[in-house]
Design a protein around this motif. Sequence first.
Motif, mmCIF file in Angstrom:
data_model
loop_
_atom_site.group_PDB
_atom_site.id
_atom_site.type_symbol
_atom_site.label_atom_id
_atom_site.label_comp_id
_atom_site.label_asym_id
_atom_site.label_seq_id
_atom_site.Cartn_x
_atom_site.Cartn_y
_atom_site.Cartn_z
ATOM 1 N N ALA A 123 0.854 -1.187 0.000
ATOM 2 C CA ALA A 123 0.000 0.000 0.000
ATOM 3 C C ALA A 123 0.890 1.237 0.000
ATOM 4 C CB ALA A 123 -0.914 0.000 1.221
ATOM 5 N N VAL A 174 -8.309 6.721 5.139
ATOM 6 C CA VAL A 174 -7.323 5.846 4.500
ATOM 7 C C VAL A 174 -6.711 4.912 5.537
ATOM 8 C CG1 VAL A 174 -5.079 5.782 3.359
ATOM 9 C CG2 VAL A 174 -6.804 7.402 2.593
ATOM 10 N N SER A 220 -9.146 2.269 6.397
ATOM 11 C CA SER A 220 -9.231 1.249 5.347
ATOM 12 C C SER A 220 -8.044 0.298 5.404
ATOM 13 C CB SER A 220 -9.296 1.928 3.972
ATOM 14 O OG SER A 220 -10.417 2.781 3.876
ATOM 15 N N LEU A 221 -6.857 0.831 5.676
ATOM 16 C CA LEU A 221 -5.677 -0.025 5.788
ATOM 17 C C LEU A 221 -5.821 -1.004 6.951
ATOM 18 C CD1 LEU A 221 -2.739 2.467 5.095
ATOM 19 C CD2 LEU A 221 -3.589 0.656 3.604
ATOM 20 N N LEU A 280 -7.987 -3.701 5.879
ATOM 21 C CA LEU A 280 -7.210 -4.575 5.000
ATOM 22 C C LEU A 280 -6.369 -5.545 5.817
ATOM 23 C CD1 LEU A 280 -6.249 -5.272 2.107
ATOM 24 C CD2 LEU A 280 -4.518 -3.488 2.359
ATOM 25 N N LEU A 303 -1.021 -0.863 -4.378
ATOM 26 C CA LEU A 303 -2.197 -0.005 -4.289
ATOM 27 C C LEU A 303 -1.719 1.414 -4.018
ATOM 28 C CD1 LEU A 303 -4.522 -2.243 -2.046
ATOM 29 C CD2 LEU A 303 -4.015 -2.445 -4.487
ATOM 30 N N PHE A 333 -2.452 5.388 -3.577
ATOM 31 C CA PHE A 333 -3.520 6.334 -3.228
ATOM 32 C C PHE A 333 -2.965 7.751 -3.227
ATOM 33 C CE2 PHE A 333 -6.127 8.953 -0.570
ATOM 34 C CZ PHE A 333 -7.422 8.516 -0.793
ATOM 35 N N PHE A 344 -5.759 4.946 -6.913
ATOM 36 C CA PHE A 344 -6.955 5.507 -6.284
ATOM 37 C C PHE A 344 -6.794 7.023 -6.245
ATOM 38 C CE2 PHE A 344 -6.254 1.265 -4.797
ATOM 39 C CZ PHE A 344 -7.506 0.686 -4.682
ATOM 40 N N SER A 380 -13.139 3.795 1.762
ATOM 41 C CA SER A 380 -13.130 2.428 2.289
ATOM 42 C C SER A 380 -13.762 1.454 1.305
ATOM 43 C CB SER A 380 -13.871 2.377 3.627
ATOM 44 O OG SER A 380 -13.227 3.186 4.592
ATOM 45 N N PHE A 403 -11.264 0.511 -1.510
ATOM 46 C CA PHE A 403 -10.255 -0.449 -1.059
ATOM 47 C C PHE A 403 -10.861 -1.854 -0.961
ATOM 48 C CE2 PHE A 403 -7.644 3.164 0.311
ATOM 49 C CZ PHE A 403 -6.375 2.696 0.006
ATOM 50 N N CYS A 423 -11.476 -3.343 -4.509
ATOM 51 C CA CYS A 423 -10.229 -3.806 -5.118
ATOM 52 C C CYS A 423 -9.744 -5.096 -4.460
ATOM 53 C CB CYS A 423 -9.168 -2.716 -5.006
ATOM 54 S SG CYS A 423 -7.550 -3.172 -5.657
#
Length: 688
Positions: A55, A71, A74-75, A78, A154, A156, A424, A456, A459, A462
């Motif tokens: 990422a 972000v 979202s990580l 993940l 990924l 961003f 992104f 979110s 992410f 994907c």
Amino acid sequence: MTSNTQDDAHITVSCTTEYPAYKLDKASKCWGLVTLKASDYEPEESKRPTLDIVAVIDRSGSMKGEKLFLVKKSLKFLVQNLLEKDRLSVVTYDTGVTVDFHLLAMNKDNKKFAESKIELIQPGSSTNLCGGLLQGLCTILDRGETKTDVASVLLFTDGLANHGITRKEEIIKAMKNPKKYLKESYFEMTHFDMMMQYQNNSTPAVSYGNISSGAPPNRYQPGASQGSFLSRSLRRVVNYFTQSTTEQAPAQNVCEDEEDEQGNAIILQQNIAPEAAQNIQVQQALQEPTHNVQQLAETAVQPDPEHALQPDPKQAIQPDPEQALQPDPEQALQLDPEQALQPDPEQALQPDPEQALQPHPEQALQQSPEILEQPAQDTQQVVQAEEALQQATQVTEAAPPETNEAVNEEKKDKKNIEASVYTFGFGSDHDPDLLKAISDAANGMYYFIENEEQISESFGHCFGGLVSTLGQNIELTLELCDGVSIDTIHTDRNNTSDDTKKKWKVQFNDMQSEEERDVLLTIKLPRTDSSTTTILKSSIKYFCVIHSSYKYSEAEMSVNRSADAKYSPEVANLAIDRQRNRIVTSKATKEALELADNGDLELARKRLKEEINRVKESLTKDDELCKLLVIDMEKCLEGLRDYRLYSTSGKKYQMNLLQMHSTQRSSRPDGSSCYENVSKMSHVDKFK
């Protein structure tokens, strides 16, 4: 059509023509369609593909607030959704690039470590997008022998690339050899800043000079001690800010690579600048925001606070020449006299004799005392520095292939790049041309994130696609029969043929669950006396990530030949008309983008309206795909209403739409695309 497919193959190939029969007594043209179809197979969680994800996150100043918070959220989602066999790395960038942590297996302890590192990400300054991207690709390249089924970067961002390499063409070129360009970009920026400092005769506000030799600040002293306590302290500060910061996970979960340590040692030797350059870099580093103040305090040299805060006014007006050259021992740093005058031979840099015989362009400025000994008084010295750099570069380029490490490394990197890149772009300020070009070059997708709620979801969308990957390195082969030729292959995919034009190959990177790849052909048929003719033989070979082995599927395209053949809509194959609509919609969208970029919104709107009317009058106007094509083009029309709307959101939506219809893959988490699969939408719900 006849076919032959392995029983456990998850991707199959099929062929068809527009009409069941063609004229017997004359040559004809026909439309042909070759379709690759992935099953809706959803393996058990333990059997799904193993992932390596890097990422690469923009932490520039514009990310401050809710965007960066979402972000990071979202990580963390993940991290929680990765299995123990998966690996994750996080790279962040603003003006500089930081490897927050390298690829780690997502076991329980490493998940806690990863979440703690993600929480520490803070906004910074500019946007070195290319530097972050190249570091992410290098992380994939440095995996060594341990590789997983699916590797992806990924990327961003919410803004424009404004630091480092910024031009689209140069970034795409750098992606093909990330190690080389990452090193060169750092070298060029460092020495450009050095030359500008000397050209302007500027002196940093914080400068320590070389106390052991009595040198004034910002002067390079040939032969000065490189192993003194002060020199080593400054070097630690410089390395802290100029190299990517990497913190290790708990010791029981990390294995150190001895070869990497040796390589880093060589790079360290090559990148140590003279002390004048170190002083400049220290000042620049101290001006940069940092979120690890404690570590800086431990490595930086601490001057006497009383003298730093209370300078003697008399000395400021009438400096004593003797004091300028001989610092007061009580005010100076407390050094061991032996250490100050006699550098520690074990800690001094030991140059490699082989490297000394091979000039390196990055050492050209560092090995030129005439250039760095004193500040430049005119542009002549800057010109000399550039000439020295150019000569060193020419020597390196002229070296034989077996001794030119840069050339060998470039060939190796081009061969080993194995990651797809998903980009992104958030909000109205990012560059859709750049992000789409990056994703196209690396077989990924460009996500346009219109609002914070979609961060979110994008992410998750994907990630759902990555875990549903069924096949990779897919190669479609088309072998034409005697007298048959292909006029056009209507695809953006890479395709090649042999010298006879009788054998064609079309390349696909990967396919995810439930996806299709349709290759539309314009074929020339010869005159024949046979009532049934085989036109071509198609076959696919791909790596199945479920079974970790190569699989194949075959099919033949055949037609009937008759003197009474009729080409009427009643007998036409609707699948071919549907794919024609998809292809011409993509073409019209691309042409409208070009017209709008050239300032002609009216012609752009006219082009889309023509295509909307054509699809509405086609044989498949009531087909689900064609209805969605019309809806998408009508939304593109709204984005072309005026230049402000086009620049903020209209263009981004059109580029996202163009890529989806060209690749037949969704990058829209709202579920409105006709290319969705179950895995993507289920993970969108998880990440909300």
